[in-house]
Design a protein around this motif. Structure first.
Motif, PDB file in Angstrom:
ATOM      1  N   PHE A  37       0.846  -1.195   0.000  1.00 29.40           N
ATOM      2  CA  PHE A  37       0.000   0.000   0.000  1.00 29.40           C
ATOM      3  C   PHE A  37       0.877   1.238   0.000  1.00 29.40           C
ATOM      4  O   PHE A  37       1.883   1.307   0.719  1.00 29.40           O
ATOM      5  N   LEU A  62      -3.978   6.899   2.410  1.00 25.66           N
ATOM      6  CA  LEU A  62      -5.207   6.117   2.288  1.00 25.66           C
ATOM      7  C   LEU A  62      -6.356   6.842   2.986  1.00 25.66           C
ATOM      8  O   LEU A  62      -6.187   7.389   4.073  1.00 25.66           O
ATOM      9  N   ARG A 105      -3.372   2.237   6.931  1.00 22.59           N
ATOM     10  CA  ARG A 105      -2.426   1.252   6.397  1.00 22.59           C
ATOM     11  C   ARG A 105      -2.459  -0.033   7.237  1.00 22.59           C
ATOM     12  O   ARG A 105      -2.396  -1.140   6.713  1.00 22.59           O
ATOM     13  N   ALA A 121      -5.494  -1.980   6.381  1.00 23.07           N
ATOM     14  CA  ALA A 121      -5.340  -2.569   5.049  1.00 23.07           C
ATOM     15  C   ALA A 121      -4.508  -3.844   5.118  1.00 23.07           C
ATOM     16  O   ALA A 121      -4.872  -4.886   4.557  1.00 23.07           O
ATOM     17  N   VAL A 166      -1.605  -1.076  -4.134  1.00 25.82           N
ATOM     18  CA  VAL A 166      -2.832  -0.321  -3.862  1.00 25.82           C
ATOM     19  C   VAL A 166      -2.435   1.120  -3.575  1.00 25.82           C
ATOM     20  O   VAL A 166      -1.666   1.384  -2.653  1.00 25.82           O
ATOM     21  N   GLY A 181      -3.119   5.195  -2.757  1.00 25.97           N
ATOM     22  CA  GLY A 181      -3.969   6.242  -2.218  1.00 25.97           C
ATOM     23  C   GLY A 181      -3.539   7.578  -2.789  1.00 25.97           C
ATOM     24  O   GLY A 181      -2.879   7.641  -3.838  1.00 25.97           O
ATOM     25  N   ASP A 189      -6.906   1.076  -6.949  1.00 25.24           N
ATOM     26  CA  ASP A 189      -7.205   2.116  -5.972  1.00 25.24           C
ATOM     27  C   ASP A 189      -7.855   1.434  -4.763  1.00 25.24           C
ATOM     28  O   ASP A 189      -8.058   0.213  -4.743  1.00 25.24           O
ATOM     29  N   GLU A 190      -8.188   2.218  -3.741  1.00 25.17           N
ATOM     30  CA  GLU A 190      -8.687   1.625  -2.501  1.00 25.17           C
ATOM     31  C   GLU A 190     -10.001   0.852  -2.715  1.00 25.17           C
ATOM     32  O   GLU A 190     -10.179  -0.246  -2.175  1.00 25.17           O
TER      33      GLU A 190
END
Length: 667
Positions: free
Chosen positions: A601, A605, A610, A613, A636, A638, A658-659
């Motif tokens: 990541f 975000l 994080r 995630a 991924v 942000g 993306d998220e």
């Protein structure tokens, strides 16, 4: 539509670059802070929605966020030479004679302030910041591009008639104001203070998290253009051009000198005026102005013949030693301090000077009531650099270093191969006890707001608290009598203490202050030991099997849990509702949808943290990794995704999400 979006993004970037130039270089803001922030937010949202248009030099990346675990070593295309030093005008006169003897024609000099910071070399290609490298040994240095991008004085994109490719060199430094701000923050968190701005600036450049570098508030001045081709005939002209391209240069506090006498006037002025500057300088740099003459003069094995550094003498005064006192730090380290008869030094009245440790006292052969020489170089606290033995009498006896702690009376210990003495009474020595509690409430631990160092010291003096568990027994009627304490302040403290019961186990583990257990180690321990009891009962072998836990940390953990007072504190924390275990079902696997897949990541975000995630990846049987490589399956992104996104795009085999797409993937 994509073309329109890309044009909008590029237009906003260009506009924000111009506003940055007006604000930081010209010191003439062209829009209000609100308008600037509004446009920046708009750009952030567009970039987050369209990661395919990512640009490592976007103004949105100023805030940092990229993590660099290892700084690669890079060879300098053009060696970074050091400068010869001079300490008086005779040295300068000799230098001028050598120059004239070589080129036999009139010489002009450019005199510039010698900033006290860390040298940097920055490569610009097609008007964009491409790479930043530390000086290192002059032949090679560390590549710290991500961190340098966060410094507002350094343009990410140039303007005007800049060359296609060139290096520009300069100095990264900290203003006095920002240095004091950093130390104030560290003091509030119970951390050791930094000694001087120069070392702090240098250390900041090597921090792994560029967002943390941004918070340090570093500044920069650029002073040397390097390339095969030069866009002007003189160094003075290039400084002016560099300013037009967008660089903060030393032009405003530099002088073009026709003669050496003008150079001497410049040096004399700044030898006094430097104390009024908002940053530290340690001298003046002199350069031959003509680039043609520079080429004629060339280099010695280690320095250019066309440049010289005039170093200011560190100011030194004589005063008398009154006494030596000993301070106990949060970790138990003992620091001797000389108390002096007040004396004026470098514009301030000095009453104390650092003696550092016993070895320094012995080296100085310091006696009671000696007349000493005090110097204020790069240190915040002045230091004793010598003793006037001619004024010493036979009645004066040598200073004997203390054997017992001045705060609690415990016999001091000195660890082999270390110069510092320590007080081992960490649970009952007042400064250590207070420091431990300040650490417990600090932002990165239990984050109990409104409980600062002064309040904790008052509570300790009133015998209301002795260890972190005591915070949970405090009542409003105990807080109200404290200095500067009102009804609302007392209630805010109690609310903050209550709220801390929801703080995650890993932060509690960090907060209780096991020696050598920092934030990262605490997280790794919690991943392997789900409760405080599992950790307490772990063997040395089990602890050493945890990633990054070596013998030193493992022994420290065992020693902590072998102390009955620590066990009692843990049990009290448990009884008050503090989290001493992982949340329920944190290790439960919900599905195998991500089995065999690796994730990373990056960027800011917004839909989850994080940590959340990475936890989701683990719950669906995936694996988190720490760097972009061919082993990565999914990146991924942000907001403000930077170098990791570019590297993933270059590799070409990594799926970029993306998220929301990540959430869709796990259902």
């Amino acid at each position: 539509m994509p073309d329109n979006i890309q044009q909008k993004i590029e237009s906003l970037r260009e506009e924000l670059h111009q506003h940055n130039y007006s604000y930081y270089i010209l010191d003439e803001p062209s829009v209000s802070d609100f308008e600037f922030d509004t446009k920046l937010k708009e750009l952030q949202e567009l970039e987050a929605a369209h990661p395919e248009f990512a640009d490592p030099n976007s103004p949105t990346l100023r805030v940092g966020g990229g993590i660099t675990k290892n700084f690669p070593t890079v060879q300098h295309q053009y060696r970074m030479y050091s400068l010869d030093n001079s300490y008086d005008f005779e040295d300068l006169e000799d230098w001028e004679k050598r120059i004239i003897k070589t080129i036999d024609e009139p010489v002009e000099f450019v005199a510039e302030l010698k900033y006290d910071g860390a040298s940097i070399s920055i490569l610009y290609e097609d008007g964009k910041l491409s790479q930043a490298v530390t000086r290192g040994d002059g032949f090679q240095g560390d590549e710290i591009t991500n961190n340098v991008r966060t410094i507002s004085d350094i343009p990410l994109k140039l303007k005007g008639d800049f060359p296609d490719r060139f290096f520009i060199r300069g100095e990264i430094y900290l203003t006095r104001k920002n240095f004091e701000k950093i130390n104030k923050s560290r003091e509030e968190e119970g951390l050791d203070l930094f000694m001087n701005p120069r070392n702090t600036a240098s250390g900041s450049l090597k921090m792994q998290d560029s967002a943390e570098v941004r918070k340090r508030g570093l500044s920069a001045v650029l002073y040397q253009y390097i390339s095969e081709e030069f866009p002007a005939d003189t160094h003075w002209e290039i400084l002016a051009k560099a300013k037009n391209w967008g660089f903060r240069v030393s032009e405003d506090q530099a002088k073009l000198c026709k003669t050496l006498d003008e150079v001497k006037e410049f040096i004399t002025f700044w030898d006094t005026a430097r104390h009024k500057l908002p940053f530290e300088i340690d001298g003046i740099v002199l350069k031959v102005n003509s680039l043609k003459q520079q080429r004629q003069l060339g280099f010695t094995a280690k320095s250019p013949r066309w440049a010289m550094a005039y170093k200011f003498k560190a100011e030194k005064v004589e005063t008398q030693l009154v006494s030596v006192s000993y301070q106990v730090g949060r970790t138990g380290a003992i620091t001797p301090v000389a108390n002096l008869k007040p004396v004026l030094l470098a514009g301030t009245t000095v009453k104390r000077a650092s003696l550092h440790n016993e070895d320094i006292i012995k080296k100085l052969d310091l006696h009671e009531h000696d007349f000493v020489y005090v110097e204020k170089g790069g240190e915040i606290i002045p230091k004793i650099v010598g003793v006037n033995t001619e004024k010493r009498t036979l009645l004066q006896t040598p200073i004997e270093y203390i054997k017992f702690c001045p705060e609690c009376g415990t016999e001091l210990v000195k660890i082999e191969d270390q110069a510092i003495h320590f007080c081992p009474n960490e649970l009952h020595c007042p400064p250590q006890v207070v420091g431990r509690m300040i650490h417990y409430v600090s932002r990165k631990a239990l984050n109990i707001e409104n409980l600062g160092g002064e309040t904790i010291e008052q509570l300790y003096r009133e015998k209301l608290i002795e260890n972190p568990a005591d915070f949970y027994t405090l009542k409003k009627e105990q807080l109200l009598p404290l200095e500067r304490m009102a009804e609302k302040s007392a209630q805010n403290i109690l609310d903050g203490i209550e709220k801390s019961k929801e703080i995650a186990f890993e932060k509690v583990l960090y907060g209780i202050g096991i020696k050598h257990v920092g934030e990262t180690v605490a997280k790794k321990l919690v991943k392997n030991f789900a409760t405080i009891d599992e950790l307490k009962n772990a063997t040395l072998e089990e602890l050493c099997q945890v990633e990054d836990i070596g013998m030193k940390i493992a022994v420290s953990i065992l020693e902590f849990f072998s102390n009955s007072e620590n066990i009692l504190m843990i049990e009290r924390l448990r009884s008050y509702g503090v989290k001493l275990e992982k949340g329920e079902n944190t290790n439960e696997v919900l599905s195998n949808v991500l089995e065999g897949k690796t994730f990373l990541f990056t960027g800011k975000l917004s839909l989850f943290t994080r940590e959340q995630a990475e936890e989701m990846v683990e719950k669906h049987n995936g694996k988190n990794i720490s760097a972009v490589s061919k082993n990565l399956n999914y990146l991924v992104v942000g907001e403000k995704a930077g170098s990791k996104l570019k590297k993933a795009q270059d590799i070409g085999t990594i799926t970029i999400l993306d998220e929301q797409q990540f959430l869709d993937l796990i259902g």
